[in-house]
Design an enzyme around this catalytic site. Structure first.
Site, PDB file in Angstrom:
ATOM      1  CE  LYS A  24      -4.168  -1.975   2.052  1.00 26.41           C
ATOM      2  NZ  LYS A  24      -5.124  -1.958   3.181  1.00 26.41           N
ATOM      3  CG  ASP A  40      -6.155  -8.436   6.138  1.00 24.66           C
ATOM      4  OD1 ASP A  40      -6.040  -7.424   6.863  1.00 24.66           O
ATOM      5  OD2 ASP A  40      -6.170  -8.385   4.892  1.00 24.66           O
TER       6      ASP A  40
END
Length: 423
Positions: A291, A369
C-alpha cells in the site's frame, strides 16, 4: 486460580521439594576442598552472566557445564551450592526482577541439580575426588553419571517452561515447540561431555587448566549472542517497515500488529511447526506493505471507490511481495503476502487461485486480516462487535475462507475473548 497464583503455588512446591532433597544431600560424608567449590561457583556465575535469551522464555548459557562438573567431581550438595550462582545473576538484580521470579529460579535450579545428585547418591556413585575412575566398578559409575546428566539436563528446562507456561499463560506444548527442545537435547549432549571433561581435567590437572578449557566455548556463546543481536536488528527493521505502511493510512494504525497476533495464535491452534509460524508472523506484519505505492487520497477516501481506484488497491499484494522479495531475510514471506487476498472459491485476487493452490499461511492470514478489518472503525463504517465479525467469517467458510482454518480461528478467538472478558 489466576496465572500469578498458579505460578506462586508451583514455586512453593518447588521450594519444598528442593529443600527436602538438599537436606538429604547434606548428609553426604564427602567434603571437597572449599577452594574447588568456590572456583566452580565463580565460573558458573561468569557463564550465566554471558547467557543468551531464548525466543520465548529462559536463557542459553554454559552454566550447565560447571554445575555438572561439580556434581561429578564433588557430589550432590556442592553442586547444589554451585547451581545458586546460575539461579541469581547480577543482571536479574539490576533488572529488579520480582521476588517470586527469583525464588522460582533458585528453586528449579536446586531441584534439578539436587535430583541428579540424589540419583548418584542412591546409585552409590562416588565423586571423582575419591578416585572413581580407578575403581573396579567404573562402568557402573559412568552409567550413574549419564543418568544424572539426563535428570539434570531435562528437568531444568522442563521446570523453566512449566513456570513460563504458568506465569505468561502460554500453553506448555507451545513452549516445547518454540524453544526447539529437540535442538536443546543435541546441545545438552555437547554440554554434558564438556562437563565430564572439565571434571576430569579439574581432578587430574587442577582448576586453572579446567577453566582455560572452557575459553573456546565462551567465545562460541559470544558468537551466538551476536547472532541473536542480528535477529533483533531484523525485528527492528520489520517494525520500521510496519510504521512506514501505517503512516500512509492513520485509520489502520496497529492493524498489522493485531493481524500478526491473531494469525500467530491461529497457527498455534492448528499446530503449525514453529519455523512456519515465525514466517507467517513476518508475513502478517508486512502483508500491507504494497500500500506504500498507493496514493493517500485513495487509502483515506470516505466515498465509494471507483473501479479504477479499486483496481489500484487490488495491486498491493503483488507490489508487496515484489518489495519483500528484494530483501533476503524476508524473501520466504513473499508467497504468503501475495496470496493473502485469494479466496477458496477462486474469486479473490490478484491471481484468482483456488483451494490447495493457496498456501496454508495465506489462508490463516486472510482470516486474521478480515477479522481485524471488520472489528476496526473505518471512515465509511463503524466497527463490528467481535461475535458479529466471527459469525461473518464462519458464514463465508468454505467459499472465502478455508473451513478448517475458520474453525480453528473461531476456537482461538472465542477462548481469547471469553478469557479477557472474565478477568
Amino acid at each position: 486460580m489466576d496465572r500469578n497464583s498458579r505460578f506462586k503455588a508451583l514455586t512453593i512446591v518447588l521450594v519444598l521439594a528442593g529443600a527436602s532433597i538438599s537436606f538429604v544431600l547434606l548428609k553426604e560424608t564427602v567434603r571437597p576442598r572449599p577452594l574447588d567449590v568456590l572456583v566452580l561457583f565463580l565460573v558458573t556465575a561468569a557463564a550465566e552472566h554471558l547467557s543468551v535469551s531464548l525466543p520465548v522464555v529462559g536463557t542459553a548459557s554454559l552454566s550447565f557445564v560447571p554445575i555438572f562438573a561439580t556434581l561429578i567431581l564433588c557430589g550432590g550438595f556442592p553442586a547444589v551450592l554451585v547451581s545458586l550462582a546460575s539461579a541469581v545473576t547480577l543482571n536479574e538484580i539490576l533488572q529488579k526482577k520480582s521476588a517470586w521470579s527469583v525464588l522460582f529460579n533458585v528453586a528449579q535450579e536446586v531441584l534439578a541439580t539436587g535430583a541428579a545428585g540424589l540419583m548418584l547418591q542412591r546409585l552409590q556413585t562416588p565423586p571423582l575426588i575419591l578416585g572413581a575412575l580407578d575403581h573396579p566398578r567404573v562402568t557402573t559409575f559412568i552409567i550413574g553419571w549419564l543418568l544424572a546428566w539426563a535428570v539434570m539436563g531435562i528437568l531444568n528446562p522442563v521446570l523453566v517452561m512449566l513456570g513460563g507456561s504458568y506465569l505468561y499463560d502460554i500453553p506448555f506444548k507451545r513452549l516445547v515447540q518454540e524453544q526447539r527442545f529437540s535442538a536443546y537435547l543435541v546441545n545438552l549432549v555437547i554440554l554434558g561431555l564438556l562437563g565430564f571433561l572439565t571434571a576430569l581435567v579439574f581432578s587430574r590437572r587442577g582448576w586453572l587448566t579446567a577453566v582455560v578449557l572452557l575459553v573456546p566455548f565462551v567465545l562460541e556463546r559470544q558468537a551466538l549472542s551476536a547472532y541473536m543481536g542480528l535477529l533483533d536488528s531484523y525485528s527492528d527493521t520489520l517494525k520500521l517497515l510496519v510504521s512506514a505502511i501505517e503512516s500512509k493510512d492513520p485509520y489502520t494504525r496497529g492493524h498489522s500488529e493485531r493481524v500478526a497476533d491473531y494469525a500467530l495464535k491461529c497457527a498455534r491452534r492448528i499446530g503449525i511447526e514453529p519455523r512456519r509460524a515465525a514466517l507467517l508472523e513476518r508475513a502478517a506484519l508486512l502483508h500491507d506493505i504494497g500500500k506504500i505505492a498507493i496514493s493517500s487520497e485513495i487509502l483515506e477516501s470516505q466515498r465509494e471507490l471507483s473501479t479504477s481506484e479499486y483496481e489500484e488497491i487490488r495491486k498491493h499484494p503483488v507490489v508487496g511481495s515484489e518489495l519483500i522479495q528484494s530483501v533476503e531475510f524476508l524473501r520466504d514471506a513473499a508467497p504468503i503476502v501475495v496470496a493473502h487476498h485469494e479466496r477458496l472459491d477462486g474469486l479473490g485476487y490478484p491471481h484468482g487461485v483456488t483451494g490447495d493452490s493457496i498456501p496454508l499461511e495465506s489462508k490463516i492470514l486472510a482470516c486474521a486480516d478480515a477479522y481485524d478489518a471488520m472489528t476496526t472503525d473505518r471512515p465509511y463504517r463503524s466497527a463490528l462487535e467481535w461475535r458479529e465479525a466471527l459469525s461473518e467469517i464462519l458464514r463465508q467458510s468454505g467459499t472465502q475462507f478455508d473451513s478448517g482454518v475458520a474453525a480453528a480461528f473461531a476456537e482461538m478467538l472465542s477462548e481469547t475473548e471469553l478469557s479477557e472478558s472474565s478477568e
